[in-house]
Design a protein around this motif. Structure first.
Motif, PDB file in Angstrom:
ATOM      1  N   ASN A 166      -2.399  19.494 -13.290  1.00 38.44           N
ATOM      2  CA  ASN A 166      -1.622  18.299 -12.972  1.00 38.44           C
ATOM      3  C   ASN A 166      -2.294  17.618 -11.783  1.00 38.44           C
ATOM      4  OD1 ASN A 166       0.199  16.316 -12.263  1.00 38.44           O
ATOM      5  ND2 ASN A 166       1.984  17.637 -12.405  1.00 38.44           N
ATOM      6  N   LEU A 167      -2.908  16.452 -12.029  1.00 39.77           N
ATOM      7  CA  LEU A 167      -3.632  15.736 -10.987  1.00 39.77           C
ATOM      8  C   LEU A 167      -2.731  14.859 -10.133  1.00 39.77           C
ATOM      9  CD1 LEU A 167      -6.823  14.728 -12.989  1.00 39.77           C
ATOM     10  CD2 LEU A 167      -6.568  16.569 -11.329  1.00 39.77           C
ATOM     11  N   GLY A 168      -1.445  14.771 -10.481  1.00 44.56           N
ATOM     12  CA  GLY A 168      -0.552  13.900  -9.721  1.00 44.56           C
ATOM     13  C   GLY A 168      -0.920  12.446  -9.954  1.00 44.56           C
ATOM     14  N   THR A 169      -0.797  11.630  -8.921  1.00 48.77           N
ATOM     15  CA  THR A 169      -1.141  10.211  -9.035  1.00 48.77           C
ATOM     16  C   THR A 169      -2.550   9.982  -8.511  1.00 48.77           C
ATOM     17  OG1 THR A 169       1.169   9.566  -8.799  1.00 48.77           O
ATOM     18  CG2 THR A 169      -0.476   7.862  -8.392  1.00 48.77           C
ATOM     19  N   VAL A 170      -3.397   9.414  -9.345  1.00 48.49           N
ATOM     20  CA  VAL A 170      -4.774   9.087  -8.999  1.00 48.49           C
ATOM     21  C   VAL A 170      -4.825   7.595  -8.696  1.00 48.49           C
ATOM     22  CG1 VAL A 170      -7.168   9.055  -9.798  1.00 48.49           C
ATOM     23  CG2 VAL A 170      -5.625  10.893 -10.545  1.00 48.49           C
ATOM     24  N   VAL A 171      -5.356   7.229  -7.529  1.00 47.68           N
ATOM     25  CA  VAL A 171      -5.426   5.830  -7.106  1.00 47.68           C
ATOM     26  C   VAL A 171      -6.861   5.534  -6.683  1.00 47.68           C
ATOM     27  CG1 VAL A 171      -4.538   4.146  -5.444  1.00 47.68           C
ATOM     28  CG2 VAL A 171      -3.032   5.931  -6.312  1.00 47.68           C
ATOM     29  N   PRO A 172      -7.452   4.433  -7.164  1.00 41.58           N
ATOM     30  CA  PRO A 172      -8.825   4.111  -6.744  1.00 41.58           C
ATOM     31  C   PRO A 172      -8.888   3.763  -5.260  1.00 41.58           C
ATOM     32  CG  PRO A 172      -7.928   2.353  -8.114  1.00 41.58           C
ATOM     33  CD  PRO A 172      -6.924   3.448  -8.099  1.00 41.58           C
ATOM     34  N   THR A 173     -10.050   3.964  -4.660  1.00 45.06           N
ATOM     35  CA  THR A 173     -10.222   3.666  -3.245  1.00 45.06           C
ATOM     36  C   THR A 173     -10.700   2.240  -3.002  1.00 45.06           C
ATOM     37  OG1 THR A 173     -12.473   4.555  -3.318  1.00 45.06           O
ATOM     38  CG2 THR A 173     -10.714   6.072  -2.658  1.00 45.06           C
ATOM     39  N   ASN A 174     -11.196   1.579  -4.021  1.00 48.70           N
ATOM     40  CA  ASN A 174     -11.743   0.233  -3.894  1.00 48.70           C
ATOM     41  C   ASN A 174     -10.663  -0.816  -4.164  1.00 48.70           C
ATOM     42  OD1 ASN A 174     -12.879  -2.271  -4.995  1.00 48.70           O
ATOM     43  ND2 ASN A 174     -14.866  -1.247  -4.836  1.00 48.70           N
ATOM     44  N   GLU A 175     -10.472  -1.782  -3.259  1.00 45.65           N
ATOM     45  CA  GLU A 175      -9.443  -2.815  -3.422  1.00 45.65           C
ATOM     46  C   GLU A 175      -9.630  -3.633  -4.699  1.00 45.65           C
ATOM     47  OE1 GLU A 175      -8.468  -5.611  -0.313  1.00 45.65           O
ATOM     48  OE2 GLU A 175      -8.473  -3.999   1.155  1.00 45.65           O
ATOM     49  N   THR A 176     -10.865  -3.936  -5.049  1.00 48.98           N
ATOM     50  CA  THR A 176     -11.126  -4.727  -6.247  1.00 48.98           C
ATOM     51  C   THR A 176     -10.662  -3.988  -7.493  1.00 48.98           C
ATOM     52  OG1 THR A 176     -13.009  -5.748  -5.134  1.00 48.98           O
ATOM     53  CG2 THR A 176     -12.888  -6.021  -7.514  1.00 48.98           C
ATOM     54  N   SER A 177     -10.784  -2.662  -7.492  1.00 50.61           N
ATOM     55  CA  SER A 177     -10.307  -1.882  -8.639  1.00 50.61           C
ATOM     56  C   SER A 177      -8.795  -1.977  -8.772  1.00 50.61           C
ATOM     57  CB  SER A 177     -10.727  -0.424  -8.501  1.00 50.61           C
ATOM     58  OG  SER A 177     -12.133  -0.298  -8.582  1.00 50.61           O
ATOM     59  N   HIS A 178      -8.075  -2.044  -7.655  1.00 50.55           N
ATOM     60  CA  HIS A 178      -6.625  -2.226  -7.711  1.00 50.55           C
ATOM     61  C   HIS A 178      -6.290  -3.541  -8.406  1.00 50.55           C
ATOM     62  CE1 HIS A 178      -5.213   1.109  -5.088  1.00 50.55           C
ATOM     63  NE2 HIS A 178      -6.445   1.022  -4.606  1.00 50.55           N
ATOM     64  N   ALA A 179      -6.980  -4.609  -8.034  1.00 48.84           N
ATOM     65  CA  ALA A 179      -6.734  -5.917  -8.653  1.00 48.84           C
ATOM     66  C   ALA A 179      -7.083  -5.884 -10.142  1.00 48.84           C
ATOM     67  CB  ALA A 179      -7.539  -6.995  -7.933  1.00 48.84           C
ATOM     68  N   ALA A 180      -8.201  -5.251 -10.491  1.00 44.40           N
ATOM     69  CA  ALA A 180      -8.602  -5.166 -11.902  1.00 44.40           C
ATOM     70  C   ALA A 180      -7.564  -4.404 -12.718  1.00 44.40           C
ATOM     71  CB  ALA A 180      -9.977  -4.506 -12.024  1.00 44.40           C
ATOM     72  N   LEU A 181      -7.023  -3.310 -12.156  1.00 41.76           N
ATOM     73  CA  LEU A 181      -5.983  -2.556 -12.861  1.00 41.76           C
ATOM     74  C   LEU A 181      -4.696  -3.364 -12.970  1.00 41.76           C
ATOM     75  CD1 LEU A 181      -6.524   1.062 -11.490  1.00 41.76           C
ATOM     76  CD2 LEU A 181      -7.044   0.187 -13.782  1.00 41.76           C
ATOM     77  N   GLY A 182      -4.403  -4.208 -11.982  1.00 40.24           N
ATOM     78  CA  GLY A 182      -3.249  -5.096 -12.071  1.00 40.24           C
ATOM     79  C   GLY A 182      -3.384  -6.091 -13.205  1.00 40.24           C
ATOM     80  N   ILE A 183      -4.568  -6.670 -13.347  1.00 34.80           N
ATOM     81  CA  ILE A 183      -4.827  -7.609 -14.448  1.00 34.80           C
ATOM     82  C   ILE A 183      -4.726  -6.878 -15.780  1.00 34.80           C
ATOM     83  CG2 ILE A 183      -6.591  -9.056 -15.533  1.00 34.80           C
ATOM     84  CD1 ILE A 183      -7.597  -9.668 -12.645  1.00 34.80           C
ATOM     85  N   LEU A 184      -5.356  -5.700 -15.878  1.00 35.45           N
ATOM     86  CA  LEU A 184      -5.306  -4.908 -17.111  1.00 35.45           C
ATOM     87  C   LEU A 184      -3.867  -4.581 -17.484  1.00 35.45           C
ATOM     88  CD1 LEU A 184      -6.830  -3.237 -19.321  1.00 35.45           C
ATOM     89  CD2 LEU A 184      -6.650  -1.301 -17.739  1.00 35.45           C
ATOM     90  N   THR A 185      -3.072  -4.144 -16.504  1.00 34.34           N
ATOM     91  CA  THR A 185      -1.677  -3.785 -16.752  1.00 34.34           C
ATOM     92  C   THR A 185      -0.878  -4.984 -17.248  1.00 34.34           C
ATOM     93  OG1 THR A 185      -1.719  -1.970 -15.170  1.00 34.34           O
ATOM     94  CG2 THR A 185       0.437  -2.946 -15.637  1.00 34.34           C
TER      95      THR A 185
END
Length: 182
Positions: free
Chosen positions: A125-144
């Motif tokens: 169980n890896l728990g919650t995995v969160v990227p360290t790069n801010e741009t990746s957060h935005a890209a995942l927001g768009i994808l979601t």
């Protein structure tokens, strides 16, 4: 159709497993932070369960669920030469699925979890995995957002969007482009 279930079982080998073979479950949630620092599950990201000692060591793959969860079981059968009895497991995530792709100028956004070296258990169980790069957060927001929009469109007859490609950000003109793909 884009999968909504996240449980997938993929055997590492089509051959009959050896006597050291065992099933390993890998699960967790892929998340990203919105601008207001709220943690959201990343809907529709592609994931690959990887073994660090094997070239192209994809053990299983799938797509995160609407809440960002992933849960997959595979059969680990240690290889006789290159790897030991316990795998070095990590998960690689990419910003695409069967209907939506979010990419930068040089390709899809991708990142990985930490590696669990010599994993001897059967339920990682890896728990919650969160990227360290801010741009990746935005890209995942768009994808979601686009994955959820596509799912809504797919549930309403008479509306059809085959898929969407997003270039984010376009560093040349500092813009984001959406392209309808037939």
């Amino acid at each position: 159709a884009m999968p909504s279930a996240v449980e997938t079982t993929i055997e590492a080998s089509e051959a009959t497993p050896g006597k050291m073979a065992r099933d390993i479950r890998v699960r967790g949630t892929l998340g990203f932070l919105r601008l207001d620092d709220v943690l959201i599950g990343a809907d529709g990201a592609q994931f690959y369960i990887m073994e660090d000692d094997i070239i192209d060591g994809v053990l299983a793959s799938g797509t995160t669920g609407p809440d960002g969860s992933f849960d997959v079981t595979f059969t680990w059968d240690p290889c006789p030469v290159l790897c030991g009895p316990n795998p070095d497991i990590f998960v690689r995530f990419e910003s695409w699925n069967g209907r939506v792709e979010v990419a930068g100028i040089v390709g899809q956004y991708s990142f990985a979890s930490d590696t669990s070296f010599d994993y001897a258990g059967s339920d990682l169980n890896l728990g919650t995995v969160v990227p360290t790069n801010e741009t990746s957060h935005a890209a995942l927001g768009i994808l979601t957002n686009l994955s959820r929009t596509w799912r809504w469109v797919d549930d309403n007859p008479g509306i059809d969007v085959a898929s969407v490609n997003v270039v984010f950000p376009d560093d040349v003109v500092e813009a984001t482009y959406y392209e309808y793909v037939t």
